[in-house]
Each structure stands twice: as structure tokens, then as C-alpha cells.
Design a protein around this motif. Structure first.
Motif, PDB file in Angstrom:
ATOM      1  N   ILE A   1       0.722  -1.322  -0.075  1.00 19.86           N
ATOM      2  CA  ILE A   1      -0.035   0.098   0.065  1.00 19.86           C
ATOM      3  C   ILE A   1       0.710   1.393  -0.129  1.00 19.86           C
ATOM      4  CG2 ILE A   1      -1.607   1.480   1.360  1.00 19.86           C
ATOM      5  CD1 ILE A   1      -2.806  -1.347   2.218  1.00 19.86           C
ATOM      6  N   ILE A   2       1.909   1.228   0.842  1.00 15.15           N
ATOM      7  CA  ILE A   2       2.908   2.443   0.736  1.00 15.15           C
ATOM      8  C   ILE A   2       3.408   2.614  -0.664  1.00 15.15           C
ATOM      9  CG2 ILE A   2       4.940   3.186   1.829  1.00 15.15           C
ATOM     10  CD1 ILE A   2       4.177   2.029   4.541  1.00 15.15           C
ATOM     11  N   TRP A   3       3.856   1.597  -1.169  1.00 13.37           N
ATOM     12  CA  TRP A   3       4.472   1.523  -2.672  1.00 13.37           C
ATOM     13  C   TRP A   3       3.565   2.257  -3.611  1.00 13.37           C
ATOM     14  CZ3 TRP A   3       3.349  -0.978  -7.144  1.00 13.37           C
ATOM     15  CH2 TRP A   3       4.247  -0.754  -8.082  1.00 13.37           C
ATOM     16  N   LEU A   4       2.201   1.703  -3.348  1.00 12.95           N
ATOM     17  CA  LEU A   4       1.226   2.145  -4.345  1.00 12.95           C
ATOM     18  C   LEU A   4       1.050   3.805  -4.097  1.00 12.95           C
ATOM     19  CD1 LEU A   4      -0.676   0.814  -6.526  1.00 12.95           C
ATOM     20  CD2 LEU A   4      -2.387   0.660  -4.786  1.00 12.95           C
ATOM     21  N   ILE A   5       0.953   4.132  -2.970  1.00 15.53           N
ATOM     22  CA  ILE A   5       0.573   5.503  -2.763  1.00 15.53           C
ATOM     23  C   ILE A   5       1.935   6.399  -3.221  1.00 15.53           C
ATOM     24  CG2 ILE A   5       0.327   7.333  -0.950  1.00 15.53           C
ATOM     25  CD1 ILE A   5      -1.215   5.138   0.410  1.00 15.53           C
TER      26      ILE A   5
END
Length: 62
Positions: free
Chosen positions: A10-14
Motif C-alpha cells: 500500500i505504501i509503494w502504491l501511494i
């Protein structure tokens, strides 16, 4: 373990969304060949190179 992977995903996607949203488009009529030639020939810094592109320095004037 799975929770950590999901949080990291999720952090990578954001991060990818923020990075893509911050990319500026070149002005219409931008001459890529002249810009790259000037960049390598004169040894411009990335900051100066981006400033020239954003200000329309390499736009073909007709």
C-alpha cells in the motif's frame, strides 16, 4: 508477515501515485533533440535543464 507485505504494498502504491502526479508535461512544440544536445554539450545540471524545459526554452518558434 502477510500484514507487513500488505502495508508495504500500500505504501509503494501511494508513492507511485504521488510520483506520477508530480511529473510535469513538456510544453507543446518541445524539441527533444535540441534539449538533449544542449544538456550533454554544455553539461547542464538537472535543475537548470528542467528550468529551461519548463520555461519553453526549447520550443520551436515559427
Amino acid at each position: 508477515m502477510t500484514g507487513i507485505i500488505i502495508v508495504l504494498a500500500i505504501i509503494w502504491l501511494i508513492w507511485q501515485f504521488i510520483k506520477d502526479a508530480s511529473i510535469k508535461q513538456c510544453p507543446p512544440g518541445h524539441d527533444h533533440t535540441a534539449a538533449l544536445s544542449d544538456y550533454y554539450k554544455n553539461g547542464l545540471s538537472k535543475k537548470e535543464f528542467n528550468r529551461r524545459i519548463d520555461s519553453g526554452y526549447y520550443v520551436n518558434k515559427k
